[in-house]
Write a protein that holds these residues in place. Structure first.
Motif, PDB file in Angstrom:
ATOM      1  N   LEU A   1      83.343  12.200  -2.025  1.00  0.00           N
ATOM      2  CA  LEU A   1      82.320  12.379  -1.000  1.00  0.00           C
ATOM      3  C   LEU A   1      81.944  13.853  -0.907  1.00  0.00           C
ATOM      4  CD1 LEU A   1      83.755  10.087   1.832  1.00  0.00           C
ATOM      5  CD2 LEU A   1      81.995   9.542   0.140  1.00  0.00           C
ATOM      6  N   PHE A   2      80.675  14.116  -0.642  1.00  0.00           N
ATOM      7  CA  PHE A   2      80.181  15.484  -0.481  1.00  0.00           C
ATOM      8  C   PHE A   2      79.463  15.575   0.857  1.00  0.00           C
ATOM      9  CE2 PHE A   2      80.733  14.982  -4.966  1.00  0.00           C
ATOM     10  CZ  PHE A   2      81.157  16.226  -5.408  1.00  0.00           C
ATOM     11  N   ARG A   3      79.895  16.522   1.660  1.00  0.00           N
ATOM     12  CA  ARG A   3      79.281  16.726   2.970  1.00  0.00           C
ATOM     13  C   ARG A   3      78.335  17.917   2.869  1.00  0.00           C
ATOM     14  NH1 ARG A   3      81.522  19.535   7.464  1.00  0.00           N
ATOM     15  NH2 ARG A   3      83.516  19.589   6.363  1.00  0.00           N
ATOM     16  N   THR A   4      77.061  17.685   3.111  1.00  0.00           N
ATOM     17  CA  THR A   4      76.074  18.773   3.069  1.00  0.00           C
ATOM     18  C   THR A   4      75.600  19.051   4.488  1.00  0.00           C
ATOM     19  OG1 THR A   4      74.246  17.244   2.665  1.00  0.00           O
ATOM     20  CG2 THR A   4      75.333  18.178   0.736  1.00  0.00           C
ATOM     21  N   LEU A   5      75.458  20.326   4.781  1.00  0.00           N
ATOM     22  CA  LEU A   5      75.106  20.745   6.132  1.00  0.00           C
ATOM     23  C   LEU A   5      74.203  21.964   6.055  1.00  0.00           C
ATOM     24  CD1 LEU A   5      75.636  20.753   9.286  1.00  0.00           C
ATOM     25  CD2 LEU A   5      77.556  22.281   8.780  1.00  0.00           C
TER      26      LEU A   5
ATOM     27  N   THR B   1      75.420  24.214   3.034  1.00  0.00           N
ATOM     28  CA  THR B   1      76.765  24.114   2.480  1.00  0.00           C
ATOM     29  C   THR B   1      76.947  22.732   1.870  1.00  0.00           C
ATOM     30  OG1 THR B   1      77.663  25.628   4.144  1.00  0.00           O
ATOM     31  CG2 THR B   1      79.230  24.199   3.024  1.00  0.00           C
ATOM     32  N   ALA B   2      77.543  22.688   0.678  1.00  0.00           N
ATOM     33  CA  ALA B   2      77.876  21.419   0.024  1.00  0.00           C
ATOM     34  C   ALA B   2      79.383  21.413  -0.205  1.00  0.00           C
ATOM     35  CB  ALA B   2      77.126  21.279  -1.299  1.00  0.00           C
TER      36      ALA B   2
ATOM     37  N   SER C   1      84.957  16.485  -0.711  1.00  0.00           N
ATOM     38  CA  SER C   1      86.052  16.007   0.135  1.00  0.00           C
ATOM     39  C   SER C   1      87.402  16.552  -0.294  1.00  0.00           C
ATOM     40  CB  SER C   1      86.087  14.471   0.128  1.00  0.00           C
ATOM     41  OG  SER C   1      86.204  13.972  -1.200  1.00  0.00           O
TER      42      SER C   1
ATOM     43  N   ASP D   1      87.852  20.108   1.392  1.00  0.00           N
ATOM     44  CA  ASP D   1      87.706  20.226   2.844  1.00  0.00           C
ATOM     45  C   ASP D   1      88.967  20.759   3.522  1.00  0.00           C
ATOM     46  OD1 ASP D   1      86.527  20.107   5.267  1.00  0.00           O
ATOM     47  OD2 ASP D   1      86.348  17.935   5.379  1.00  0.00           O
TER      48      ASP D   1
ATOM     49  N   ARG E   1      84.955  29.658   2.471  1.00  0.00           N
ATOM     50  CA  ARG E   1      83.843  28.740   2.731  1.00  0.00           C
ATOM     51  C   ARG E   1      82.592  29.135   1.959  1.00  0.00           C
ATOM     52  NH1 ARG E   1      83.085  24.808   6.349  1.00  0.00           N
ATOM     53  NH2 ARG E   1      85.087  25.293   7.325  1.00  0.00           N
TER      54      ARG E   1
END
Length: 202
Positions: free
Chosen positions: A33-37, A44-45, A48, A51, A61
């Motif tokens: 999983l990749f959390r992009t914000l 930010t990419a 998981s 993290d 970061r």
């Protein structure tokens, strides 16, 4: 561009000005999983398997701040390697550190005695191998403290926007003075009693 994990990230900007990151996982990393914000203009990419280490302060970061990496020209269009600083963890053997540094460009590895770390450049094509060596089994280490600290060896530049104003230099310049004919002396006792410097912020 490639992240430290070897994953590819492309950044696009929509008609509304908002940025979006699309991630192509590196070899053997499908299903992660990749959390992009997007926050404060930065995208930010975060994979998981990185993290927990970012949260524990073991990974900088900025390594996953796509906007910052592009601003420093660490994309594949401008460089073929990512500069990193790696600090050995207390629970890490010397051979494990040697294995990591062995994946970097040999001519780029430099010992940083002041912070007990190594600076190195890892080829874009070797980042996936570097990550698998750094974080085996998708990050399932016994403790985050067993992982070395890794942060970006970022570009820096000198800036006089604050220091000169603090000592009134702009007023002197506006009066026409440029320092012509002024002699400057730099006293040096030869003593080096500074405390050990701290690692740069993550």
């Amino acid at each position: 561009m490639r992240l430290t994990t070897g994953d590819r990230v492309a950044l696009t900007r929509g008609p509304d000005g908002r940025q979006a990151a699309s991630v192509t996982p590196g070899p053997g990393r499908k299903g992660l999983l990749f959390r992009t914000l997007e926050q404060d203009g930065h995208v930010t990419a975060l994979p998981s398997d990185a993290d927990a280490l970012v949260a524990a302060g073991r990974l900088g970061r900025v390594l996953f701040d796509v906007t910052a990496l592009l601003a420093q020209r660490y994309d594949t269009a401008h460089t073929d390697a990512l500069p990193l600083i790696v600090e050995r963890a207390d629970g890490m053997t010397a051979s494990s550190l040697d294995e990591l540094t062995g994946l970097a460009e040999k001519s780029s590895v430099r010992r940083l005695d002041s912070i007990d770390a190594h600076a190195m450049r890892v080829d874009n094509g070797d980042l996936g191998r570097f990550w698998r060596t750094l974080v085996p089994a998708h990050g399932q280490r016994t403790k985050a403290a067993d992982a070395p600290r890794v942060w970006l060896d970022g570009r820096v530049s000198a800036s006089l926007d604050r220091s000169t104003a603090q000592i009134g230099t702009p007023d002197v310049w506006s009066a026409g003075y440029r320092g012509d004919g002024v002699k400057v002396a730099v006293p040096d006792t030869g003593a080096d009693q500074h405390p050990r410097p701290r690692a740069p912020p993550m």
